[in-house]
Design an enzyme around this catalytic site. Structure first.
Site, PDB file in Angstrom:
ATOM      1  CG  HIS A  22      -1.949  -1.070   1.203  1.00 44.70           C
ATOM      2  ND1 HIS A  22      -3.251  -0.853   0.813  1.00 44.70           N
ATOM      3  CD2 HIS A  22      -1.871  -2.394   1.509  1.00 44.70           C
ATOM      4  CE1 HIS A  22      -3.938  -1.994   0.900  1.00 44.70           C
ATOM      5  NE2 HIS A  22      -3.112  -2.932   1.315  1.00 44.70           N
ATOM      6  NE  ARG A 159       9.015   1.136  -7.019  1.00 45.36           N
ATOM      7  CZ  ARG A 159       9.900   0.231  -6.627  1.00 45.36           C
ATOM      8  NH1 ARG A 159      11.037   0.611  -6.086  1.00 45.36           N
ATOM      9  NH2 ARG A 159       9.657  -1.054  -6.789  1.00 45.36           N
ATOM     10  CD  GLU A 264       6.828  -2.875  -8.393  1.00 45.71           C
ATOM     11  OE1 GLU A 264       6.688  -1.893  -7.652  1.00 45.71           O
ATOM     12  OE2 GLU A 264       7.578  -3.844  -8.117  1.00 45.71           O
TER      13      GLU A 264
END
Length: 358
Positions: A22, A159, A264
């Site tokens: 999270h 990211r 990811e």
């Protein structure tokens, strides 16, 4: 009135039992918000977290973002210079309720939520559901009528470095050779010490391959795996790294947790075996398995029986090439930028309407 930079607070927690997912996806969004945007004021970002979060998610501690104390879901502090109010509060908690969000409205102009359990209801202005295949229709009647719903893999909060590595990684994973490097990453908290048996099975199943294990600093497997490194030259262990995207780009196969880290791996097209470590990971991991974007193991108890066979199946280059193509189609790694843009635009519209926070 002099306008201040938009103030956005993230309410998220991490712990050994909850994991760090999270906080990590909120941190991806926070970084996107801190990048130059199409507004003139810049952006101030902070986190409010329960005790122990920085130990379970050390990347947040390294981020240099302000982190304040949260005593409960809706009882938390703002940075001292914010005057007790934010332009937006972003909530990423499985334990929060619609009533908690309503309480937060006294302290923020906009309430936003990150959600992947669509049976819950919310009092929010923006909702992000990164679940592949998710749809705004999943939330019909569960959010206010004017809520902006951003659902589906296009809004996966990863990211920016994964998008930066994407093309390089896809060029490699779409044209795979033999499995020489296996990446093992079972989550920041290494729930139940699962990294050690997974690494040992990988070493035993492919005797010619090297195995790289990524751990958090408090991982239960750490001592045993570091000891094994001293006698097994094919094994390396890294603790609390900052270059996961580059390591995924170089790996031939990954074994990891379900949840956000599976997305990811999809961004860079890395063929992977995902172990469901928590109930909230089941639905997304199952969807990705059905779609051929990964191979799923339903629980840690099934690892010993199923992992060697799945590794041997994905030892074949053609099987990994097919999986890489399916994984890459799930998300492109730019979801955080899309959500950041939508949130800033909503703040700007509210300000133009005369609802400038004091």
């Amino acid at each position: 009135m002099t306008r201040h930079a938009p103030r956005i607070l993230f309410r998220a927690d991490a712990s050994p039992s909850l994991g760090g997912g999270h906080v990590m996806r909120c941190l991806a969004l926070a970084r996107a918000l801190c990048h130059p945007m199409s507004h003139e004021w810049g952006t101030n970002v902070a986190f409010a977290c329960c005790e122990g979060t920085l130990d379970a998610a050390p990347a947040l501690a390294r981020s240099n973002l302000p982190v304040t104390t949260a005593r409960s879901e809706a009882d938390f502090d703002f940075p001292a210079d914010w005057g007790g109010r934010a332009d937006a509060i972003f909530v990423d908690l499985y334990t929060s309720t619609r009533a908690d969000e309503t309480r937060m409205r006294d302290r923020a102009g906009i309430i936003a939520v990150i959600e992947d359990l669509p049976e819950r209801t919310h009092d929010c202005d923006l909702l992000v559901d990164p679940m592949p295949g998710g749809s705004p229709f999943d939330y019909a009647g569960r959010v206010p009528g004017d809520c902006n719903i951003m659902a589906g893999g296009a809004f996966a909060l990863v990211r920016s470095e994964f998008a930066e590595q994407r093309q390089r990684a896809l060029d490699r994973h779409f044209n795979p050779g033999p499995v020489k490097r296996i990446l093992v990453s079972m989550g920041l908290t290494d729930l139940g010490g699962i990294s050690e048996p997974v690494a040992r099975l990988a070493l035993d199943t492919l005797p010619e391959a090297s195995v790289e294990v990524i751990l958090g600093p408090r991982a239960p497997s750490r001592a045993a795996l570091e000891a094994l490194c001293r006698t097994e030259p094919r094994l390396t262990v890294h603790v609390d790294i900052d270059d996961m995207a580059q390591r995924m780009a170089k790996a031939d196969l990954a074994i990891g947790a379900g949840g956000g880290t599976a997305l990811e791996r999809c961004v860079v097209g890395l063929p992977s075996i995902a172990v469901v470590l928590a109930g909230n990971q089941q639905e997304m991991t199952g969807l990705l398995d059905t779609d051929g974007a990964l191979a799923a193991i339903a629980s840690p108890e099934d690892v010993l029986a199923e992992l060697p066979g799945l590794i041997r199946r994905l030892e074949r280059p053609a099987a990994r090439a097919r999986m890489a193509e399916r994984a890459a189609a799930v998300c492109d790694g730019r979801g955080a930028q899309r959500v950041a843009r939508a949130l800033v635009e909503r703040i700007e519209r509210q300000r133009e309407a005369g609802h400038e926070p004091v």
